[in-house]
Structure formats: C-alpha cells, structure tokens
Design a protein around this motif. Structure first.
Motif, PDB file in Angstrom:
ATOM      1  N   LEU A  42      36.012  30.196  41.336  1.00 29.93           N
ATOM      2  CA  LEU A  42      37.353  30.222  41.944  1.00 29.93           C
ATOM      3  C   LEU A  42      38.429  30.234  40.856  1.00 29.93           C
ATOM      4  N   GLY A  43      38.185  29.452  39.812  1.00 27.69           N
ATOM      5  CA  GLY A  43      39.110  29.433  38.672  1.00 27.69           C
ATOM      6  C   GLY A  43      39.195  30.810  38.027  1.00 27.69           C
ATOM      7  N   ARG A  44      38.048  31.471  37.922  1.00 32.09           N
ATOM      8  CA  ARG A  44      38.006  32.813  37.331  1.00 32.09           C
ATOM      9  C   ARG A  44      38.850  33.781  38.174  1.00 32.09           C
ATOM     10  N   LEU A  45      38.631  33.694  39.506  1.00 34.77           N
ATOM     11  CA  LEU A  45      39.410  34.571  40.399  1.00 34.77           C
ATOM     12  C   LEU A  45      40.895  34.238  40.293  1.00 34.77           C
ATOM     13  N   LEU A  46      41.202  32.938  40.222  1.00 38.52           N
ATOM     14  CA  LEU A  46      42.599  32.513  40.179  1.00 38.52           C
ATOM     15  C   LEU A  46      43.311  33.072  38.946  1.00 38.52           C
ATOM     16  N   ILE A  47      42.750  32.836  37.762  1.00 37.51           N
ATOM     17  CA  ILE A  47      43.505  33.329  36.583  1.00 37.51           C
ATOM     18  C   ILE A  47      43.477  34.859  36.524  1.00 37.51           C
ATOM     19  N   GLY A  48      42.392  35.443  36.972  1.00 37.14           N
ATOM     20  CA  GLY A  48      42.337  36.907  36.994  1.00 37.14           C
ATOM     21  C   GLY A  48      43.420  37.471  37.897  1.00 37.14           C
ATOM     22  N   LEU A  49      43.518  36.900  39.097  1.00 38.71           N
ATOM     23  CA  LEU A  49      44.520  37.397  40.052  1.00 38.71           C
ATOM     24  C   LEU A  49      45.938  37.157  39.545  1.00 38.71           C
ATOM     25  N   ILE A  50      46.171  35.974  39.003  1.00 40.52           N
ATOM     26  CA  ILE A  50      47.523  35.666  38.501  1.00 40.52           C
ATOM     27  C   ILE A  50      47.929  36.686  37.431  1.00 40.52           C
ATOM     28  N   PHE A  51      47.043  36.901  36.470  1.00 36.42           N
ATOM     29  CA  PHE A  51      47.399  37.817  35.382  1.00 36.42           C
ATOM     30  C   PHE A  51      47.471  39.262  35.861  1.00 36.42           C
ATOM     31  N   ALA A  52      46.520  39.666  36.703  1.00 38.29           N
ATOM     32  CA  ALA A  52      46.531  41.065  37.151  1.00 38.29           C
ATOM     33  C   ALA A  52      47.798  41.344  37.970  1.00 38.29           C
ATOM     34  N   TYR A  53      48.148  40.410  38.864  1.00 32.83           N
ATOM     35  CA  TYR A  53      49.337  40.613  39.695  1.00 32.83           C
ATOM     36  C   TYR A  53      50.608  40.585  38.835  1.00 32.83           C
ATOM     37  N   SER A  54      50.618  39.634  37.913  1.00 38.43           N
ATOM     38  CA  SER A  54      51.780  39.507  37.043  1.00 38.43           C
ATOM     39  C   SER A  54      51.975  40.791  36.224  1.00 38.43           C
ATOM     40  N   GLY A  55      50.901  41.313  35.673  1.00 38.04           N
ATOM     41  CA  GLY A  55      51.000  42.545  34.894  1.00 38.04           C
ATOM     42  C   GLY A  55      51.403  43.720  35.762  1.00 38.04           C
ATOM     43  N   TYR A  56      50.796  43.802  36.952  1.00 33.93           N
ATOM     44  CA  TYR A  56      51.058  44.931  37.844  1.00 33.93           C
ATOM     45  C   TYR A  56      52.537  44.984  38.256  1.00 33.93           C
TER      46      TYR A  56
END
Lengths: 154, 251
Positions: A13-27
């Motif tokens: 879940l932590g992996r998904l969380l930081i992945g999503l935060i960074f991917a969304y932030s970059g996008y």
C-alpha cells in the motif's frame, strides 16, 4: 509468516501511495504550462533563479516516470530510491527556505496549480518525510511481489 | 562483457523499460498537444466576454509590446506586479500597451467585490486610477472582517465617480457575469495563478518572472541589450518590497 505477509501488504500500500502521489504530481505539472510550475518553485526563495527553468522542466518527468515505475514495480528498488531521494530533497528545500527566509510558501507547488489537491508547505513537509521513509524501506527489500520485477525474474 | 550484460533477463528488462517509458512520454505529449490544440481553438470561439466591451488598456495601440494581464485585486503578488509594471512603463515609455483582465480568485473573500467595483469604474472611464488605488490600499480593505463595500465606495468617490451610477452598477449581476466570463477566458488559456502575463505566445507567472524574463524579452523586441539579473539589483529595485510569488487559483 502471517506477520511477514501483513507487513508486505502494508508496504505494498505504501508503494502504491508514493507511486500515485509522485505520478499524479508529475502528471499535473506536465500537462500545464511550465511557467506555472516555475512560479511555484520561485516561491522557494533559496533556489537560484537561473536554475528554475531547468528544474521546472526536469522534475515533473522524473516524478511521473519513476512514480509509475514504483506503482507497476519496474526496477522497484532503484525507482523507490529515486523517489526517496526526491522526497528528501523537498524536505531539505522546505526546511532551508524556512530557516533562511523565516517563511514558507502558502501552497507547496507540488501538484500542478490546476490539480484538485493542494497542500500547504508544512503538510507536504510531513508527507515528504513519510515518503522518504517508505522509499527507503522499499529500496531495502530484496524482492517485490505483485511487480513487473517479479514477472521479469529479477 | 556485452553478451553478459545482454542476457535474456536483462534484455527483457531493457525492452520493458523502453516500452514503458515511451508509452508514458507519448501519452503525456499527446495530452499536451490536445490541450494546446483546444487552447488554440477555444478562445477564438468565445463571444466578446466583457459586459462593457471596451478593453481595460493602458499605453498606445501602436505600442510594439502588448502585455495581457490576468490579475486579482486581493493578491499581494499582483500588488507587487503593478510596481514592476509602473517601472516598465517608465523605462520603456510609449513602447508598451497593457490590457487588464479580471481573474478574481475564489480563495480571496473580497476579491469579487473589488473586481465589481473596478469594472464599474471602468464603465465611467476611471479604471486605472481606481486600479492603482485598490492596490495601494490593498492591506486596508483586504483585511476587513466584513465585505469592504463602504471602503470601495470611499475609493470610488476619491477617484471622482458618479456615485449613483457606481451603486447601480455594483448591484448589477450582468457586470459580475462579465467579470467571470473574463476569468473563464483566462482559465481556458490555462491561467490558474495570479498575476499571469502574456506577451504574444509567451507566458509569465508572477511578478518576478515579469521583472526578470519579461523585461529581457521586451528589450529583445526593442533591439536593446539584455540585462543581467545575477548582478546586484539597482537601488530603485532595492527600495521596492521583496516580490511575493504568484498566488495559485486553488480551484
């Protein structure tokens, strides 16, 4: 065994969380005019102006690509280390800005201005500390179930 | 060595990585291009958005530099930007035309009132003195606990407004619609922080961008040598307050 499984579930879940935060932030930053992000970086007055256009062009791509890499589990350890390093650098920028200028920006500028989430810098400071810790923990794990790495056999 | 590196697993990794990265990059570029296309077509399709269709412009129509500003009366960065603009107008006299567009941010409680008042003064041909007065007194009216309508009236009176017309206009919802139509036009141009300036296709967000990148672009158009901003600032710049950064729309 049970403890190990549940601890990985949390880390997943932590992996998904930081992945999503960074991917969304970059996008959100990538699909907006780069000048909007330049202005957000300029709010951190310790960053020399001459570097701002370069940083504004580079950071969103790194966030987006490595964020997706962490979500899908491609080169998970390297990608997690990259995100941890970025999170830590944001922590340092916020802390140094506060120490040197006595104030921090009202909006962190981490998500594009048109994004539906906006955090003040002090909240993103906490989130970045958590992201750094998750990133380091993911980086230290030898294998990552539910990942492209597991499929590709590394 | 190369053969060792390119074993089956590594090759699968490299191919997957290249495919994944290409997919991500192409998706973003496609979305960006689609947005740019929408941007290029949509504003032209808009009807004239102003309630009072006379542009809020300053400077001669023949000026070689045309600046479009999207700004909010309650934003501190916009206040600083007016000082930068005054400096630019003084330095490049007769060479710049500025067209003001309303962009009231929802996070600023009295912004809508101030923009309505400014538009009402525009109808009376007194937009720019009122604009300067609003920014000069921003700390006073923006900090008020209740809607600062009496203050806005006081400023209007100070600028010599016809108060009957002004009060009627302040209650006119068509004026409000005109203001928000201007804001929507800005949103279509992907404006979401104030102040945002346009010079042709170039965009400058925040007073600092206008002061540094913008001024050099102006000089380039006018055929003047560029300024170096790594050098210590000139005394008159020192006297002005430190530029606050652009205020995000938060919408």
């Amino acid at each position: 065994m049970m403890k190990r499984e549940s601890s990985y579930k949390i880390l997943f879940l932590g992996r998904l969380l930081i992945g999503l935060i960074f991917a969304y932030s970059g996008y959100t930053k990538l699909v907006e005019p780069v000048e909007n992000f330049q202005a957000a970086i300029a709010a951190y007055e310790i960053i020399p102006y001459v570097f701002i256009p370069w940083i504004a062009r580079l950071i969103p791509w790194i966030e987006f690509i490595f964020g997706v890499f962490v979500i899908v589990g491609y080169l998970t350890r390297i990608s997690a280390a990259m995100l941890a390093a970025m999170s830590w650098s944001f922590v340092m920028v916020i802390a140094l800005t506060w120490l040197m200028t006595g104030s921090i920006p009202a909006d962190c500028g981490c998500f594009g201005e048109g994004s539906f989430v906006h955090f003040p810098a002090y909240q993103i400071f906490i989130l970045d500390v958590i992201s750094t810790l998750i990133g380091i923990r993911l980086c230290l794990m030898r294998s990552h179930p539910l990942s492209l790495d597991a499929l590709l056999g590394k | 060595m190369i053969r060792l590196f390119l074993n089956k697993t590594n090759l699968r990794y490299i191919v997957t990585g290249v495919l994944l990265t290409s997919l991500l990059v192409l998706s973003v570029l496609f979305i960006k291009q689609r947005k740019a296309h929408e941007l290029a077509t949509q504003p032209r399709a808009l009807p004239s958005v102003s309630y009072y269709p006379v542009p809020k412009s300053m400077g001669p129509d023949s000026a070689p530099i045309k600046i479009i500003e999207y700004s909010d009366f309650e934003c501190p960065s916009c206040r600083f930007a007016t000082e930068v603009l005054h400096q630019l107008f003084a330095t490049y006299s007769g060479k710049i035309q500025l067209v003001y567009h309303h962009y009231p941010l929802t996070g600023h409680p009295w912004s809508a009132h101030a923009h309505q008042a400014a538009e009402c003064m525009h109808i009376q041909g007194k937009f720019w003195p009122y604009h300067d007065m609003l920014y000069r007194n921003q700390r006073e009216w923006a900090a008020m606990p209740e809607a600062p309508v009496p203050k806005l009236m006081e400023y209007a009176e100070g600028c010599g407004a016809n108060m009957e017309l002004f009060l009627n206009c302040m209650a006119d919802p068509a004026v409000t619609s005109g203001i928000y139509a201007e804001k929507n036009e800005g949103t279509l141009r992907q404006v979401n922080a104030t102040p945002t300036f346009f010079m042709g296709d170039k965009r400058y967000v925040g007073a600092r961008e206008l002061q540094e990148r913008g001024e050099n672009d102006i000089r380039r158009v006018l055929g003047l040598p560029e300024l170096s901003f790594s050098a210590p600032p000139e005394p008159q710049v020192d006297q002005t307050p430190k530029p606050p950064t652009a205020v995000p729309g938060g919408e």
